[in-house]
Design an enzyme around this catalytic site. Sequence first.
Site, PDB file in Angstrom:
ATOM      1  N   LYS A  34       0.837  -1.189   0.000  1.00 38.99           N
ATOM      2  CA  LYS A  34       0.000   0.000   0.000  1.00 38.99           C
ATOM      3  C   LYS A  34       0.874   1.243   0.000  1.00 38.99           C
ATOM      4  CE  LYS A  34      -1.847   1.997   3.584  1.00 38.99           C
ATOM      5  NZ  LYS A  34      -2.466   3.255   3.947  1.00 38.99           N
ATOM      6  N   ASP A  61      -3.581   4.411  -1.496  1.00 43.36           N
ATOM      7  CA  ASP A  61      -4.484   4.827  -0.411  1.00 43.36           C
ATOM      8  C   ASP A  61      -4.345   6.321  -0.167  1.00 43.36           C
ATOM      9  OD1 ASP A  61      -6.228   4.742   1.763  1.00 43.36           O
ATOM     10  OD2 ASP A  61      -4.654   4.162   3.175  1.00 43.36           O
ATOM     11  N   LYS A  63      -7.218   8.207  -0.170  1.00 44.39           N
ATOM     12  CA  LYS A  63      -8.520   8.584   0.431  1.00 44.39           C
ATOM     13  C   LYS A  63      -9.094   9.840  -0.226  1.00 44.39           C
ATOM     14  CE  LYS A  63      -7.340   6.483   4.855  1.00 44.39           C
ATOM     15  NZ  LYS A  63      -5.913   6.214   4.599  1.00 44.39           N
ATOM     16  N   PHE A  64      -9.384   9.736  -1.520  1.00 42.82           N
ATOM     17  CA  PHE A  64      -9.913  10.891  -2.250  1.00 42.82           C
ATOM     18  C   PHE A  64     -11.215  11.396  -1.612  1.00 42.82           C
ATOM     19  CE2 PHE A  64      -8.012   8.775  -6.284  1.00 42.82           C
ATOM     20  CZ  PHE A  64      -6.772   9.324  -6.021  1.00 42.82           C
ATOM     21  N   ASP A  66     -13.380  14.923  -2.588  1.00 40.82           N
ATOM     22  CA  ASP A  66     -13.396  16.214  -3.277  1.00 40.82           C
ATOM     23  C   ASP A  66     -14.681  16.272  -4.107  1.00 40.82           C
ATOM     24  OD1 ASP A  66     -12.502  18.666  -4.591  1.00 40.82           O
ATOM     25  OD2 ASP A  66     -10.460  18.065  -4.091  1.00 40.82           O
ATOM     26  N   ILE A  67     -14.812  17.297  -4.944  1.00 44.41           N
ATOM     27  CA  ILE A  67     -16.011  17.372  -5.780  1.00 44.41           C
ATOM     28  C   ILE A  67     -15.968  16.225  -6.797  1.00 44.41           C
ATOM     29  CG2 ILE A  67     -16.293  19.865  -5.440  1.00 44.41           C
ATOM     30  CD1 ILE A  67     -15.114  20.267  -8.265  1.00 44.41           C
ATOM     31  N   PRO A  68     -17.151  15.809  -7.296  1.00 42.58           N
ATOM     32  CA  PRO A  68     -17.195  14.625  -8.159  1.00 42.58           C
ATOM     33  C   PRO A  68     -16.227  14.674  -9.337  1.00 42.58           C
ATOM     34  CG  PRO A  68     -19.405  15.211  -7.492  1.00 42.58           C
ATOM     35  CD  PRO A  68     -18.508  16.299  -6.971  1.00 42.58           C
ATOM     36  N   ASN A  69     -16.140  15.813 -10.035  1.00 44.28           N
ATOM     37  CA  ASN A  69     -15.263  15.880 -11.207  1.00 44.28           C
ATOM     38  C   ASN A  69     -13.802  15.653 -10.831  1.00 44.28           C
ATOM     39  OD1 ASN A  69     -14.603  16.617 -14.069  1.00 44.28           O
ATOM     40  ND2 ASN A  69     -13.515  18.254 -12.997  1.00 44.28           N
ATOM     41  N   THR A  70     -13.370  16.259  -9.727  1.00 44.05           N
ATOM     42  CA  THR A  70     -11.971  16.129  -9.317  1.00 44.05           C
ATOM     43  C   THR A  70     -11.649  14.686  -8.958  1.00 44.05           C
ATOM     44  OG1 THR A  70     -11.959  18.406  -8.555  1.00 44.05           O
ATOM     45  CG2 THR A  70     -10.256  16.978  -7.654  1.00 44.05           C
ATOM     46  N   THR A 124     -10.128   3.681  11.243  1.00 45.65           N
ATOM     47  CA  THR A 124      -9.966   2.773  12.386  1.00 45.65           C
ATOM     48  C   THR A 124      -9.318   3.467  13.586  1.00 45.65           C
ATOM     49  OG1 THR A 124      -8.021   1.974  11.194  1.00 45.65           O
ATOM     50  CG2 THR A 124      -9.955   0.567  11.172  1.00 45.65           C
ATOM     51  N   ARG A 182      -3.830  -5.765  14.597  1.00 44.96           N
ATOM     52  CA  ARG A 182      -2.738  -5.846  15.563  1.00 44.96           C
ATOM     53  C   ARG A 182      -2.593  -7.283  16.068  1.00 44.96           C
ATOM     54  NH1 ARG A 182      -1.546  -1.961  13.472  1.00 44.96           N
ATOM     55  NH2 ARG A 182      -0.914   0.057  14.296  1.00 44.96           N
ATOM     56  N   GLY A 211       0.612  -2.149   8.763  1.00 41.61           N
ATOM     57  CA  GLY A 211       1.776  -1.292   8.574  1.00 41.61           C
ATOM     58  C   GLY A 211       2.835  -1.542   9.621  1.00 41.61           C
ATOM     59  N   ARG A 212       2.797  -0.743  10.692  1.00 41.86           N
ATOM     60  CA  ARG A 212       3.877  -0.741  11.689  1.00 41.86           C
ATOM     61  C   ARG A 212       4.224  -2.094  12.299  1.00 41.86           C
ATOM     62  NH1 ARG A 212       1.122   4.521  14.174  1.00 41.86           N
ATOM     63  NH2 ARG A 212      -0.613   3.354  13.263  1.00 41.86           N
TER      64      ARG A 212
END
Length: 236
Positions: A34, A61, A63-64, A66-70, A124, A182, A211-212
Amino acid sequence: MTTAPQLVVALDLPEREAALDMAARLRDIVPWVKIGMELFTRCGPSVLGELKDMGFRVFLDMKFYDIPNTVAQAVRSAARSGADMLTLHAQGGKRMCEAAREAADSVRAAGDPAPLLFGVTVLTSFGPGEMPGISAEPSDFALDLAREAAQWGLDGVVCSAQEVARIRSAAPSLARLCPGIRPEGSAQDDQRRVMTPAKAILAGADYLVVGRPVTRSDDPAEAARRILSEMHIEKA
Ligand code: C5P
């Protein structure tokens, strides 16, 4: 999802060299890596190509939200960069998520590979009472968002393993990807809605994001292998 659950390791590292070094240790052990804000903001899309050349499937990842077009155009850019899966916030709502769906579908209709679209429900790291302006419990709110995400045509949702069983029965068409994993005895860090790998799989997760507990281990390959064996998919 009919295939075996998959492990995704989050390469939350500050530099390209550190990320590629970590990836080299995990090669032939985990199928997915990721790339999140930390690495992408520093290295840009070229690191996706390098990780794909190493044989990984890449989950972008960012995490978009924004406005729909963007968001639709960002989905097209992610497809061109080679992302196999990406995240957008389900809280971006129906028009944003449907615009992302249409963008991915049109990429595929043109004969190019398009990423799977996963809607982030509730991070999370949120515990009870911590979401600003939202009185619902995190798990209940995540369930509501997942029901909507299925209507909007997303491929899956990102949720805690604590709510994954309820999401599976309420929205069975969605794939379920769970961070906040975890292993027994490892530090919770900033995460709040956590679960062990074995329990998350039993609850119905399709993908575990870790991750960690892997990247900060003295032996990341061994840490990943231990998680995989808890998931009952031993590779290499
Ligand atoms: O280090 P740790 O295992 O907590 O990393 C979890 C990863 O999953 C991080 O990269 C974080 O950005 C991501 N993530 C999350 N919760 C979400 C969505 C993504 O922790 N809801």
